[in-house]
Design a protein around this motif. Structure first.
Motif, mmCIF file in Angstrom:
data_model
loop_
_atom_site.group_PDB
_atom_site.id
_atom_site.type_symbol
_atom_site.label_atom_id
_atom_site.label_comp_id
_atom_site.label_asym_id
_atom_site.label_seq_id
_atom_site.Cartn_x
_atom_site.Cartn_y
_atom_site.Cartn_z
ATOM 1 N N ASP A 55 57.202 -36.036 11.286
ATOM 2 C CA ASP A 55 56.184 -35.441 12.148
ATOM 3 C C ASP A 55 56.682 -35.503 13.592
ATOM 4 O OD1 ASP A 55 53.904 -34.332 13.130
ATOM 5 O OD2 ASP A 55 52.541 -35.906 12.449
ATOM 6 N N LEU A 56 57.434 -34.492 13.974
ATOM 7 C CA LEU A 56 58.140 -34.520 15.255
ATOM 8 C C LEU A 56 58.639 -33.123 15.584
ATOM 9 C CD1 LEU A 56 61.281 -34.077 14.271
ATOM 10 C CD2 LEU A 56 61.197 -36.489 13.819
ATOM 11 N N ARG A 86 50.914 -29.841 18.479
ATOM 12 C CA ARG A 86 49.959 -30.757 19.122
ATOM 13 C C ARG A 86 50.571 -32.136 19.359
ATOM 14 N NH1 ARG A 86 44.370 -29.156 16.223
ATOM 15 N NH2 ARG A 86 44.983 -27.021 15.714
ATOM 16 N N THR A 119 58.038 -37.629 18.657
ATOM 17 C CA THR A 119 57.437 -37.867 17.342
ATOM 18 C C THR A 119 55.951 -38.158 17.511
ATOM 19 O OG1 THR A 119 57.606 -40.277 17.287
ATOM 20 C CG2 THR A 119 59.579 -39.041 16.657
ATOM 21 N N ARG A 120 55.238 -38.107 16.405
ATOM 22 C CA ARG A 120 53.798 -38.372 16.428
ATOM 23 C C ARG A 120 53.507 -39.786 16.930
ATOM 24 N NH1 ARG A 120 50.452 -34.419 16.587
ATOM 25 N NH2 ARG A 120 51.557 -33.439 14.864
ATOM 26 N N PHE A 124 49.101 -41.998 12.047
ATOM 27 C CA PHE A 124 49.076 -40.783 11.253
ATOM 28 C C PHE A 124 48.413 -39.650 12.040
ATOM 29 C CE2 PHE A 124 47.356 -38.259 7.585
ATOM 30 C CZ PHE A 124 48.584 -37.934 7.033
ATOM 31 N N VAL A 125 48.832 -38.430 11.758
ATOM 32 C CA VAL A 125 48.371 -37.247 12.482
ATOM 33 C C VAL A 125 46.843 -37.141 12.565
ATOM 34 C CG1 VAL A 125 48.532 -35.790 10.402
ATOM 35 C CG2 VAL A 125 48.614 -34.727 12.659
ATOM 36 N N ARG A 126 46.159 -37.663 11.574
ATOM 37 C CA ARG A 126 44.706 -37.555 11.548
ATOM 38 C C ARG A 126 44.052 -38.114 12.808
ATOM 39 N NH1 ARG A 126 41.513 -38.641 5.994
ATOM 40 N NH2 ARG A 126 42.652 -40.583 5.960
ATOM 41 N N TYR A 128 45.435 -37.883 15.841
ATOM 42 C CA TYR A 128 46.389 -37.435 16.863
ATOM 43 C C TYR A 128 45.859 -37.398 18.292
ATOM 44 C CZ TYR A 128 44.446 -32.702 17.301
ATOM 45 O OH TYR A 128 43.644 -31.638 17.560
ATOM 46 N N MET A 171 55.968 -23.982 7.366
ATOM 47 C CA MET A 171 56.245 -24.700 8.616
ATOM 48 C C MET A 171 56.516 -23.668 9.702
ATOM 49 S SD MET A 171 58.401 -28.000 7.532
ATOM 50 C CE MET A 171 58.297 -28.701 5.872
ATOM 51 N N HIS A 172 56.254 -24.057 10.944
ATOM 52 C CA HIS A 172 56.574 -23.169 12.066
ATOM 53 C C HIS A 172 58.088 -23.025 12.155
ATOM 54 C CE1 HIS A 172 52.568 -23.484 13.993
ATOM 55 N NE2 HIS A 172 52.605 -24.783 13.781
ATOM 56 N N THR B 166 55.022 -25.417 1.197
ATOM 57 C CA THR B 166 56.438 -25.070 1.110
ATOM 58 C C THR B 166 56.780 -24.771 -0.347
ATOM 59 O OG1 THR B 166 56.894 -26.508 2.963
ATOM 60 C CG2 THR B 166 58.755 -25.945 1.573
ATOM 61 N N GLY B 181 55.645 -31.017 7.339
ATOM 62 C CA GLY B 181 55.230 -30.024 8.326
ATOM 63 C C GLY B 181 54.068 -29.169 7.860
ATOM 64 N N ASP B 182 54.123 -28.721 6.608
ATOM 65 C CA ASP B 182 53.029 -27.888 6.092
ATOM 66 C C ASP B 182 51.757 -28.728 5.912
ATOM 67 O OD1 ASP B 182 54.342 -29.295 4.082
ATOM 68 O OD2 ASP B 182 54.195 -27.701 2.594
ATOM 69 N N THR B 184 51.028 -31.455 7.496
ATOM 70 C CA THR B 184 50.533 -31.835 8.819
ATOM 71 C C THR B 184 49.687 -30.707 9.398
ATOM 72 O OG1 THR B 184 52.425 -33.268 9.180
ATOM 73 C CG2 THR B 184 51.254 -32.552 11.152
ATOM 74 N N ARG B 185 50.162 -29.470 9.259
ATOM 75 C CA ARG B 185 49.353 -28.330 9.710
ATOM 76 C C ARG B 185 48.033 -28.280 8.939
ATOM 77 N NH1 ARG B 185 53.432 -23.259 9.642
ATOM 78 N NH2 ARG B 185 51.783 -22.100 10.695
ATOM 79 N N TRP B 187 46.379 -30.871 7.676
ATOM 80 C CA TRP B 187 45.495 -31.913 8.219
ATOM 81 C C TRP B 187 44.842 -31.430 9.511
ATOM 82 C CZ3 TRP B 187 43.912 -36.194 5.727
ATOM 83 C CH2 TRP B 187 44.710 -36.733 4.702
ATOM 84 N N LEU B 188 45.635 -30.786 10.370
ATOM 85 C CA LEU B 188 45.095 -30.301 11.645
ATOM 86 C C LEU B 188 44.045 -29.210 11.411
ATOM 87 C CD1 LEU B 188 48.419 -30.178 13.737
ATOM 88 C CD2 LEU B 188 46.503 -31.750 14.098
ATOM 89 N N MET B 191 40.751 -30.699 10.322
ATOM 90 C CA MET B 191 40.003 -31.268 11.455
ATOM 91 C C MET B 191 39.386 -30.166 12.296
ATOM 92 S SD MET B 191 42.168 -34.579 12.701
ATOM 93 C CE MET B 191 43.808 -33.920 12.506
#
Lengths: 324, 324
Positions: A55-56, A86, A119-120, A124-126, A128, A171-172, B166, B181-182, B184-185, B187-188, B191
């Motif tokens: 996550d980075l 983000r 990195t995050r 965890f991202v939740r 963020y 993924m982006h 993915t 990455g996917d 994480t998106r 999770w975002l 939210m």
């Protein structure tokens, strides 16, 4: 003039000098939590989500012959990548810029691979919005995705048969990502098939990119490179600008795999290696099987551009200490 | 009986005891290069390709009430993942097994989240045959992907609109991957849309999985879970076995997103949380909007299975030191 012989010869001499350097940071340095650490001793927390969930985001500018090349373009993209994911750099842009220059200067490395990673952090991202992200910066001797010697003759590539590039909807792909699972499979398939580089498709007949490089096909002096599902490389951008300045047509669009097989020339582009000719594709020669005139022309213009004050600036290095 | 009240109540009591533990490893321990280190001080080299290119695989077995659950199933999958990614654990399977048990024992943690990671090591994949991969092992207090309190009422999930999982042709989805990455998106997006969990599709109308969990839809007492593009979870396997033993039909196949909206019940499964009911999907109640009877039945059977000697074994913990 910036012929292959001159550019690679001069780099080779600088590199030999670097290897003799008594500077303890000449093999690289890392910035971690405000400390500068010799690169090979640098460590990060195992609980960093950059490791535990990749996550980075990151970026890789480079220094060539003592000059930082397109640093602001890299920082622009890095800031956009952070926004898309983000992530917030805990250090502001100007301080990062200044710190990178100081780091390179302290190592004495004149051709450097530079990496910035956010990195995050440890949570965890939740969560963020409630905590600080982690920043790491690295400077090391220039990395060649294609070794100089191979650039003279060109490398061999394959189009992967059973691996596709991770799609933008997963993924982006315009964000610089370190999850290289698809690219790693590509590298392995290339080796299995006796080649060095792999080109991944989008799974629907279009070319995307390989592990760390964009792809260009030259047909009738027109440069084609994929528009979508790829990183918007700074080297790719430089190639497009240089080609346009030379009056060549450039097409950034859907690139069918078929065009690769009909191409007169193929090359790859990346900050870690520059313009990398491919002269063998799926075991067949590309065009005449030699590094072609367009590739050579762009190659020379690319390295010449590193001395263009609009694109690069000189780093102040401390004078070398007198050796008794 | 293993009702929610009993299982979660007993865990809560063990967890309170753990928080009072004077054992310096009670917050977790990491095995790094042969050393045991308190988890929050543990570090890895920044040059590890597991960090720099997410070139690694991992697995997560768990310990419940002092018993290791399906450890051999996790090790089986871990070994297969390593093979698929051409990684070789530097430690043999029996020694890993023994070390994990010793680590848990030393921490005194009776409900533990355990992680084994093998990374490419310090060199790029291109040289994969010539160097040793790195192994890291972690033990920490049990992690809840859905907190116990929320399991009683059920969580809220969304089907992501602009993020797909993915695809297997990009990364091995049957290999436990850390490039999230996917996810994480996902999770975002959850939210952003006021929910907690996200379900990713395959981009073509089928359900896949979410960030760390498999998905089950129950319709007319038949359990449906996706066959492809997902991790073959050990908890998922346990659910399928328990359901079959109860005479329920299970279907492992293409699961259209539409089936989620028509489902009587939905739950997620993962080692870090068990059976996690979803009672709200895209803001609408799932079935009656309560944790349903099938979910509850599987939930209780799942935690009961942790005491089945065919699936788990007891860890020897040292007797607690007498406190003066």
């Amino acid at each position: 003039m910036y012929s292959m012989d001159e550019v690679l010869g001069a780099h080779g001499r600088r590199n030999s000098e670097l290897k003799e350097s008594p500077n303890p940071l000449a093999k690289g340095v890392a910035w971690i939590a405000g400390e500068l650490v010799p690169l090979h001793e640098a460590k990060i927390p195992i609980l960093d989500q950059g490791f535990l969930h990749s996550d980075l985001t990151y970026d890789v500018p480079a220094v060539w012959d003592g000059r930082f090349f397109r640093l602001d373009d890299h920082l622009d993209r890095f800031w956009k990548s952070c926004e898309k994911m983000r992530l917030r750099s805990p250090m502001d842009r100007e301080t990062i810029r200044k710190t990178l220059v100081e780091m390179v200067s302290k190592t004495g490395i004149r051709d450097a691979f530079v990496e910035i990673i956010v990195t995050r952090g440890l949570k965890f991202v939740r969560e963020y919005q409630s905590f600080e992200n982690n920043l790491y910066m690295l400077v090391m001797p220039y990395v060649w995705a294609m070794p100089p010697q191979l650039q003279r003759t060109g490398g061999s590539a394959i189009v992967t048969r059973t691996v596709r590039r991770t799609p933008p909807r997963a993924m982006h792909t315009t964000v610089k990502n370190l999850p290289w699972g698809d690219f790693t499979r590509g590298w392995l398939q290339a080796m299995d098939r006796g080649a060095t580089y792999s080109f991944l498709t989008d799974g629907d007949g279009a070319v995307t990119e390989g592990g760390g490089y964009n792809i260009f096909a030259v047909k009738d002096r027109v440069l084609h490179t994929p528009a979508r599902g790829v990183l918007e490389g700074v080297t790719r951008k430089t190639v497009l600008e240089l080609a346009a300045a030379k009056g060549m047509r450039t097409v950034v669009d859907f690139v069918p795999v078929d065009l690769l097989y009909r191409a007169d020339e193929i090359f790859m582009s990346t900050t870690a290696g520059g313009i990398m000719p491919i002269t063998l594709l799926d075991d067949d020669p590309v065009g005449g099987g030699q590094v072609g005139p367009v590739t050579r022309d762009i190659w020379e213009a690319y390295w010449a551009a590193h001395y263009d004050p609009k694109l690069s600036f000189a780093i102040d290095y401390p004078a070398p200490a007198l050796v008794d």
